[in-house]
Structure formats: structure tokens, C-alpha cells
Scaffold this motif. Sequence first.
Motif, PDB file in Angstrom:
ATOM      1  N   LEU A  44       0.922  -1.069  -0.010  1.00 38.22           N
ATOM      2  CA  LEU A  44      -0.167  -0.086  -0.028  1.00 38.22           C
ATOM      3  C   LEU A  44       0.976   1.335  -0.218  1.00 38.22           C
ATOM      4  N   VAL A  46       0.704   4.853   1.321  1.00 40.99           N
ATOM      5  CA  VAL A  46      -0.124   5.778   2.322  1.00 40.99           C
ATOM      6  C   VAL A  46       0.353   7.097   2.305  1.00 40.99           C
ATOM      7  N   VAL A  53      -4.987   5.558   2.133  1.00 43.22           N
ATOM      8  CA  VAL A  53      -4.381   4.980   1.266  1.00 43.22           C
ATOM      9  C   VAL A  53      -4.627   5.577  -0.367  1.00 43.22           C
TER      10      VAL A  53
END
Length: 135
Positions: A44, A46, A53
Amino acid sequence: MIKYVNSIENINEDNIKGFFVGWANPPSSKKHLEILKGSTYFWLAVDEGKGKVVGFITAISDKIVSSYITFLEVLPEYRNIGIGTELFKRMKGTLENYYMIDLICDEKLVGFYRKFDMFKSQGMIIRNLKKQSGE
């Protein structure tokens, strides 16, 4: 600042919204979390300042020789600043010991993946549009 993580700690339905752009019936944030949990691997991106996200990549694998990258998406407002490239590099590193790293992409994305030594191949697909559901 963008932070890259492969954990869903602190990730919830409120901070993982806006993905699956262009889908007729996109998965909900709840389903998106289920997709991450069900993936063999994921990364992910972020935005630490906003706590959300902004990009993700997922892969499934037999954990022996083959892997398939199922999704790579960056929110529209975060595109073209290297997030997709970094996510792909991290996933490619995660999968580096597999014989096969496969994916299917639209023609307009072939050039992006060629940068990572991928080559064009042929494949077959089925899209069960009636089974797709946001919930």
C-alpha cells in the motif's frame, strides 16, 4: 510524504476509498479490505499527512513457482509522481524468486510494464459481470 507498507494495520473502510476507477460496479471499501486480506501479497502507498491509502498492488501465488499481479491502482490525484512505479518495484522484489510473474493489462499500460522487463504475451479472460458486486 508517501509511506509504503505491506500491512493493513490502521487501514479501514474510511481511509481506503476512491479505488477501482472506471468500474461499472466497483467493490466497496469493505470488499477492498477483503481483497487485501485474501491476497498472497500486497503493498500500500499511504499519504501519511492525510492518513489515507493512495495506491495499492496485490498478487496471488502458489508460493512455489507462479504469481499473478491482480491489481495496481493509484488514486487519480496521486498519479504521475512515481507511486505506481514504486509499488510495482516493491512487488517485483517480493516476487523475485518466482519463475512466473504474470499480469493482464490494457494496451495503453504495456509501455509502463515494459520498463520492468516484462514482455507482452497472450492470454484469455472471462469477466463475470453478473457476479461482480460492490457489496
